[in-house]
Write a protein that holds these residues in place. Structure first.
Motif, PDB file in Angstrom:
ATOM      1  N   PRO A   1      -2.692  71.813  12.829  1.00  0.00           N
ATOM      2  CA  PRO A   1      -2.572  71.715  11.386  1.00  0.00           C
ATOM      3  C   PRO A   1      -1.779  72.986  10.614  1.00  0.00           C
ATOM      4  N   ASP A   2      -1.419  73.807  11.586  1.00  0.00           N
ATOM      5  CA  ASP A   2      -0.555  74.761  11.076  1.00  0.00           C
ATOM      6  C   ASP A   2       1.192  74.332  10.872  1.00  0.00           C
ATOM      7  N   VAL A   3       1.321  73.404  11.625  1.00  0.00           N
ATOM      8  CA  VAL A   3       2.571  72.598  11.765  1.00  0.00           C
ATOM      9  C   VAL A   3       2.432  71.322  10.916  1.00  0.00           C
ATOM     10  N   VAL A   4       1.766  70.689  11.182  1.00  0.00           N
ATOM     11  CA  VAL A   4       1.836  69.343  10.549  1.00  0.00           C
ATOM     12  C   VAL A   4       0.469  68.902   9.716  1.00  0.00           C
ATOM     13  N   ASP A   5       0.514  68.763   8.316  1.00  0.00           N
ATOM     14  CA  ASP A   5      -0.650  68.543   7.832  1.00  0.00           C
ATOM     15  C   ASP A   5      -1.115  66.907   7.822  1.00  0.00           C
ATOM     16  N   LEU A   6      -2.337  66.718   7.334  1.00  0.00           N
ATOM     17  CA  LEU A   6      -2.937  65.406   7.449  1.00  0.00           C
ATOM     18  C   LEU A   6      -2.088  64.262   6.616  1.00  0.00           C
ATOM     19  N   GLU A   7      -1.627  64.867   5.383  1.00  0.00           N
ATOM     20  CA  GLU A   7      -0.517  63.996   4.395  1.00  0.00           C
ATOM     21  C   GLU A   7       0.474  63.407   5.045  1.00  0.00           C
ATOM     22  N   THR A   8       1.279  64.386   6.226  1.00  0.00           N
ATOM     23  CA  THR A   8       2.214  63.588   6.829  1.00  0.00           C
ATOM     24  C   THR A   8       1.858  62.857   7.767  1.00  0.00           C
ATOM     25  N   LEU A   9       0.910  62.906   8.408  1.00  0.00           N
ATOM     26  CA  LEU A   9       0.260  61.795   9.278  1.00  0.00           C
ATOM     27  C   LEU A   9      -0.283  60.574   8.613  1.00  0.00           C
ATOM     28  N   PHE A  10      -0.795  60.618   7.456  1.00  0.00           N
ATOM     29  CA  PHE A  10      -1.257  59.714   6.678  1.00  0.00           C
ATOM     30  C   PHE A  10      -0.008  58.835   6.096  1.00  0.00           C
ATOM     31  N   LYS A  11       0.823  59.553   5.742  1.00  0.00           N
ATOM     32  CA  LYS A  11       2.183  58.900   5.197  1.00  0.00           C
ATOM     33  C   LYS A  11       2.595  57.942   6.369  1.00  0.00           C
ATOM     34  N   VAL A  12       2.648  58.476   7.843  1.00  0.00           N
ATOM     35  CA  VAL A  12       3.053  57.662   8.909  1.00  0.00           C
ATOM     36  C   VAL A  12       2.143  56.511   9.092  1.00  0.00           C
ATOM     37  N   PHE A  13       0.777  56.609   8.855  1.00  0.00           N
ATOM     38  CA  PHE A  13      -0.143  55.679   8.975  1.00  0.00           C
ATOM     39  C   PHE A  13       0.018  54.311   8.040  1.00  0.00           C
ATOM     40  N   TRP A  14       0.212  54.915   6.797  1.00  0.00           N
ATOM     41  CA  TRP A  14       0.281  53.821   5.727  1.00  0.00           C
ATOM     42  C   TRP A  14       1.513  53.159   5.741  1.00  0.00           C
TER      43      TRP A  14
END
Length: 211
Positions: free
Chosen positions: A106-119
């Motif tokens: 989480p210090d390198v990639v945040d949840l919003e980045t992961l959610f962008k990939v997901f959605w």
């Protein structure tokens, strides 16, 4: 010719699910692409989240390419049958969806980045399927491992729903819930598209941008 498409059934009731087995499916535990461990324990700072977005082959590749993701694994989650096989899951009688375990820093990639990939890379408005892949094993899902993850997932759903609605798309069907057991898929399914570069993948940019 039949022009009518039958809506897939929902998730099977736990009492009707296949019995499964007590012993886990054996895998190497080593990520084919980056050499990291796919099984716990992970480095202390890592977080895990589980997502379902149709066939796990293409979904897993999307996440192992994200900087800050330590490892990924293909598996089964959200259902009842313990240690299911791929063939069992494909019957829609395990309750599981094809899922991807994402272990990230989480210090390198945040949840919003992961959610962008997901959605952005599947159709979250399709019920119990993705494209022509139909059944509860292909349903869209986010399984959080912390309350903060689930709250963030719900907020991201509401955000994306507004954008979909504004552009004429329907209601998101994504299941958001606390993560249960993640059962690893067979070795041949792990990092499948790295081993089979021309293999089946139905993932790509869908509908509208998340951000």
């Amino acid at each position: 010719m039949n022009f009518f498409r039958t809506e897939p059934a929902g998730v099977i009731a736990p009492e009707d699910a296949l019995p499964g087995r007590d012993t886990p499916i054996q895998i190497s535990g080593k990520h084919f692409v980056n050499g990291s461990s796919m099984v716990a324990p992970f480095p202390e700072q890592m977080e895990t989240i589980i997502v379902g977005m149709g066939c796990f082959w293409g979904a897993e590749r999307l996440f192992w390419e994200v900087p800050g993701v330590f490892t990924t694994a293909a598996g089964y989650s959200g259902g009842t049958t313990p240690h299911p096989t791929y063939s069992e899951t494909c019957t829609s009688r395990t309750g599981h969806t094809e899922a991807v375990l994402v272990v990230f820093d989480p210090d390198v990639v945040d949840l919003e980045t992961l959610f962008k990939v997901f959605w952005e890379n599947h159709d979250p408005t399709q019920y119990m399927g993705q494209g022509n892949d139909l059944g509860s094993q292909y349903r869209t899902a986010i399984y959080g491992t912390t309350e903060a993850q689930m709250a963030a997932a719900q907020a991201s759903l509401e955000n994306y729903q507004m954008k979909l609605t504004a552009t004429g798309f329907g209601k998101i069907t994504t299941e958001i819930a606390e993560a249960g057991e993640f059962y690893y898929a067979e070795e041949e399914h792990q990092q499948y598209l790295a081993k089979n570069p021309y293999g089946y993948c139905n993932h790509g940019f869908c509908q509208v941008a998340y951000s």
